[in-house]
Design an enzyme around this catalytic site. Structure first.
Site, PDB file in Angstrom:
ATOM      1  N   GLU A   7      50.708  43.822  34.248  1.00  0.00           N
ATOM      2  CA  GLU A   7      49.550  43.994  33.238  1.00  0.00           C
ATOM      3  C   GLU A   7      49.074  42.708  32.765  1.00  0.00           C
ATOM      4  OE1 GLU A   7      49.449  46.970  30.285  1.00  0.00           O
ATOM      5  OE2 GLU A   7      50.490  48.471  31.345  1.00  0.00           O
ATOM      6  N   ASN A   8      47.906  42.275  33.015  1.00  0.00           N
ATOM      7  CA  ASN A   8      47.312  40.995  32.342  1.00  0.00           C
ATOM      8  C   ASN A   8      45.836  41.397  32.403  1.00  0.00           C
ATOM      9  OD1 ASN A   8      46.586  38.112  33.512  1.00  0.00           O
ATOM     10  ND2 ASN A   8      47.249  38.212  31.445  1.00  0.00           N
TER      11      ASN A   8
END
Length: 476
Positions: A374-375
């Site tokens: 996740e980013n």
């Protein structure tokens, strides 16, 4: 960036979660989950924190998860968009209550299994590897109301049965698995993280860490089962990542930052190393915590994960005098404002170098491959008069973070892949908003649930397609 920075076979893609994307809350035999009880609006935070019991739905509130972005009915078109970008991996989650609507049944829901088999087969059609989270912030509500969720030891067996069902039903379609999403959020947002609500006067720290023990046992058992079902399965843990910087070089601030890091890393210390770290003895003693264990627990915990996955949006900042009044409420993990970095519209510090710092720390600590799952940048997107969405701010954020990830790889860290968060706009887990958008694909839906749900490619869609095609070499 030189083409050799990212290794051959590096997995590029994006991530969604069932509870933020699927919708179809009352279809396919699905049972209600914790997320389905969390409203949009003024009561949201109190419910998420386990301070306000919410065991029944109310007619006067809007629940964003109930329809979300209707991925349940639109997944084939959405996966085609992912394939158009060149995805080689797609992270999603299985809604536990689609497989076991109540959570404690002996027999799974065949309709739920069929849905996910079709979903994963659609991914494989485009040579996209599914990366699947077993529990992404959605515990079946029946397990909350009857058993008290993860405070109850029985949850370990319920989860193990669910995990075995998934590993068996989707064998040959899925080989990359995550057990619990952002497992450390249990400490910061107990209801949304683990289905915990509290009674007056009880030691909340005791409840949270006992629940953590049960989740850690369940994760270890799931890892063991995955390897038994198919030795080719690779199982990871998942951390809400981001180091704490000391506010100053005052030793007390440095110590405060170390303690805040340990608070979050505790879970991964167990999942990656196979035992409770030494520092927990004093921590538990000083918090009045006595973990109830059973014979054999230590042996179960020795089943460690194959890789360490994590989310990274922002770094954090701590000091010895940090408290609820001076720390930011922008993120559920409290942090002081860092004066040396810029912040997003929602107050999250933008710190690409912090990603490299976090990755180096984690690899030094665990010596296992990393996976950035996740980013991204939550931002308000506007459609211009030409009907286009020029989200250059998102491209800039992602460019800088992918570059930092490349630097970490050059530092010698093995990294399996990268899945940007909310590759298609979805419901924000923190605020319940649609207007806090992350995706390469715009979804026509507003914070009150209005809109056609039509999809539209943003400028970042074409940029990310180029990044993937060049294996990260072309970030312009």
């Amino acid at each position: 960036m030189p083409a050799s920075t990212f290794p051959d076979g590096f997995l590029w893609g994006g991530a969604l979660a069932a509870n933020q994307a699927e919708g179809a809350c009352f279809e396919g035999g699905k049972g209600l989950t914790t997320v389905d009880m969390i409203p949009h609006g003024p009561h949201r935070l109190a419910v998420k924190l386990g301070q306000e019991k919410r065991f029944t739905l109310r007619d006067d509130e809007f629940y964003p998860s109930h329809q979300a972005i209707d991925f349940y009915h639109r997944y084939k078109d959405d996966i085609a968009l992912m394939a158009e970008m060149g995805f080689t991996v797609f992270r999603t989650s299985i809604a536990w209550s689609r497989i076991y609507p109540n959570g404690d049944e002996l027999t799974p829901n065949a309709e739920g299994i069929a849905f996910y088999r079709d979903l994963f087969a659609e991914c494989k059609k485009y040579n996209i590897e599914p990366l699947v989270t077993l529990c992404h912030f959605d515990v079946p509500m029946h397990l909350v109301t009857k058993y008290g969720s993860w405070r109850n030891r029985k949850m370990v067996d319920f989860f193990a049965r669910y995990a075995r069902t998934c590993f068996t039903a989707f064998d040959g379609l899925v080989k990359y698995w995550l057990t619990f999403n952002e497992i450390n959020i249990l400490l910061h947002s107990p209801f949304s993280g683990a289905g915990l609500v509290f009674e007056q006067q009880e030691n909340q720290e005791q409840v949270k860490y006992q629940a953590a023990h049960h989740e850690l046992l369940a994760s270890a058992l799931a890892t063991k089962i995955a390897h038994e079902v198919n030795p080719a399965n690779q199982v990871g843990c998942m951390l809400a990542g981001g180091n704490f910087y000391p506010r100053t070089c005052k030793p007390e601030d440095v110590w405060a930052a170390l303690e805040k890091d340990r608070e979050n890393l505790f879970f991964i210390d167990v999942q990656a190393r196979g035992a409770y770290p030494a520092y927990t003895k004093r921590l538990f003693r000083e918090k009045g915590i006595s973990i109830v264990t059973e014979t054999g627990d230590d042996e179960i915990l020795k089943h460690t994960v194959d890789f360490v996955s994590f989310s990274y949006y922002a770094s954090r900042c701590a000091s010895a005098d940090m408290n609820d009044h001076n720390s930011s409420a922008a993120n559920i993990v409290k942090s002081l404002k860092n004066p040396h970095i810029k912040a997003s519209e929602w107050g999250w510090g933008i710190d690409p170098l912090g990603l490299r710092i976090t990755m180096n720390m984690m690899y030094d600590r665990y010596q296992k491959p990393l996976f950035l799952v996740e980013n991204g940048l939550g931002a308000k997107d506007e459609i211009n008069p030409q009907g286009e969405i020029d989200d250059d701010y998102r491209i800039s954020y992602l460019r800088e973070h992918i570059n930092a990830m490349g630097e970490a790889i050059a530092d010698g860290i093995p990294v399996m892949g990268y899945t940007s968060w909310g590759c298609i706009d979805l419901v924000s887990a923190s605020t319940g908003e649609m207007s806090k958008r992350y995706g390469f694909v715009y979804v026509d839906r507003d914070d009150q649930g209005n809109g056609s749900l039509a999809r539209k490619r943003k400028k970042s869609f074409y940029w990310y397609k180029k990044v993937i095609a060049s294996n990260g070499a072309d970030l312009d």
